[in-house]
Design an enzyme around this catalytic site. Structure first.
Site, short mmCIF file in Angstrom:
data_model
loop_
_atom_site.label_atom_id
_atom_site.label_comp_id
_atom_site.label_asym_id
_atom_site.label_seq_id
_atom_site.Cartn_x
_atom_site.Cartn_y
_atom_site.Cartn_z
N HIS A 127 -5.89 -24.13 38.47
CA HIS A 127 -4.49 -23.74 37.74
C HIS A 127 -5.08 -23.68 36.15
CE1 HIS A 127 -0.58 -24.73 35.84
NE2 HIS A 127 -1.37 -25.11 34.89
N GLU A 128 -5.84 -24.36 35.80
CA GLU A 128 -6.47 -24.41 34.69
C GLU A 128 -7.40 -22.92 34.60
OE1 GLU A 128 -5.89 -26.44 31.95
OE2 GLU A 128 -4.35 -27.27 33.40
N HIS A 131 -4.98 -20.12 33.62
CA HIS A 131 -4.79 -20.10 32.27
C HIS A 131 -5.61 -19.27 31.43
CE1 HIS A 131 -1.04 -22.63 31.79
NE2 HIS A 131 -1.63 -23.58 32.24
N GLU A 191 3.07 -21.42 32.76
CA GLU A 191 2.41 -22.22 33.82
C GLU A 191 2.73 -21.73 35.38
OE1 GLU A 191 1.66 -25.48 33.95
OE2 GLU A 191 1.03 -25.01 32.05
ZN LIG Z 1 -1.02 -25.52 32.91
#
Ligand SMILES: [Zn+2]
Length: 267
Positions: A127-128, A131, A191
């Site tokens: 997830h990171e 980004h 997100e």
């Molecule tokens: Zn996030």
């Protein structure tokens, strides 16, 4: 003559937008950016050094080895040749993790009890990393520059040469606001995009994608008087769960075609 001028103007503006518009891998979303990947990565590297110098970085532990192994598996299929990947583990009970532009990843030991197994940790790291791949830091710097004249052109300046106020703003935009006491959540759209990229990356790297949903379920059970900043910037909402559930069949196909590491070791 007037027509010629307007054609030239149209040509220039179109060229500008094409140059400033970037397509995100995996999600296929388009982003408008006034920053360059080079300047984002440079600032990401500086912010990373800055934070690591203030934290207790641990090496040669069970946790740090897992962070490195999972990171390398994800990096191997992420196809980001300009990234200079690093995967550090920080001894800190606060559940937190980030990936700065250029592939500078840090995982706080506090997140391990929620990650539970390697696939759970791959969820957070994926997830990171999502980004960073989607250049959300650059997007937020672009927004900051567009709405604050004092920040115009700041993307080309090194963090070390910035006054503290501006430096903190840029660090928050890059995605490490929580570590410097500024709560600056990514937008819901950012997100969702990071979840999608992260889920596909972890599956391609061989980690069981169903574990992503289990991770967010476990994470949603954090309560208490002062929930960690990562929880407020990453609310485990029903919407997040539905989006992941919707993407699961696609992720499962990627996982089936991978080396299948499964859920991995439990912590
Ligand atoms: Zn996030």
């Amino acid at each position: 003559m007037k027509k010629q001028v307007s054609i030239i103007f149209l040509f220039i503006t179109t060229a500008f937008f094409l140059l400033a518009c970037s397509t995100t891998p995996i999600s296929g979303n388009k982003a408008f950016l006034l920053t360059s990947p080079e300047s984002e990565n440079q600032q990401g590297e500086e912010a990373y050094k800055d934070i690591l110098s203030k934290e207790k970085v641990i090496t040669d532990t069970k946790e740090s080895k897992m962070v490195e192994t999972i990171g390398k598996h994800i990096a191997a299929i992420a196809n980001e040749p300009t990234f200079k990947w690093e995967f550090k583990t920080i001894q800190n009970d606060t559940p937190n993790a980030f990936c700065l532009p250029g592939g500078k990843v840090a995982v706080y030991t506090g997140i391990f009890k929620y990650a539970k197994n390697e696939a759970g940790l791959a969820t957070v790291m994926g997830h990171e990393i999502g980004h960073a791949i989607a250049r959300h830091g650059g997007q937020r710097m672009t927004e900051a520059m567009a709405t604050n004249v004092a920040l115009a052109g700041i993307s080309a300046i090194g963090l070390a040469n910035m006054e503290p106020g501006k430096k903190n703003l840029i660090m928050a935009a890059l995605g490490v606001g929580a570590t410097i006491g500024i709560i600056l959540p990514f937008s819901r759209a950012n997100e969702t995009e990071a979840d999608e990229i992260g889920l596909i990356l972890m599956s391609r790297a061989g980690y069981e994608p169903k574990e992503a949903i289990s991770f967010w379920d476990r994470f949603s059970n954090i309560g208490g008087k002062s929930p960690p900043a990562f929880l407020s910037t990453h609310p485990p909402s029903p919407e997040r769960r539905d989006d992941l559930q919707r993407l699961l069949p696609k992720a499962q196909i990627e996982y089936e075609a991978s080396a299948k590491l499964g859920s991995g070791k439990e912590f």
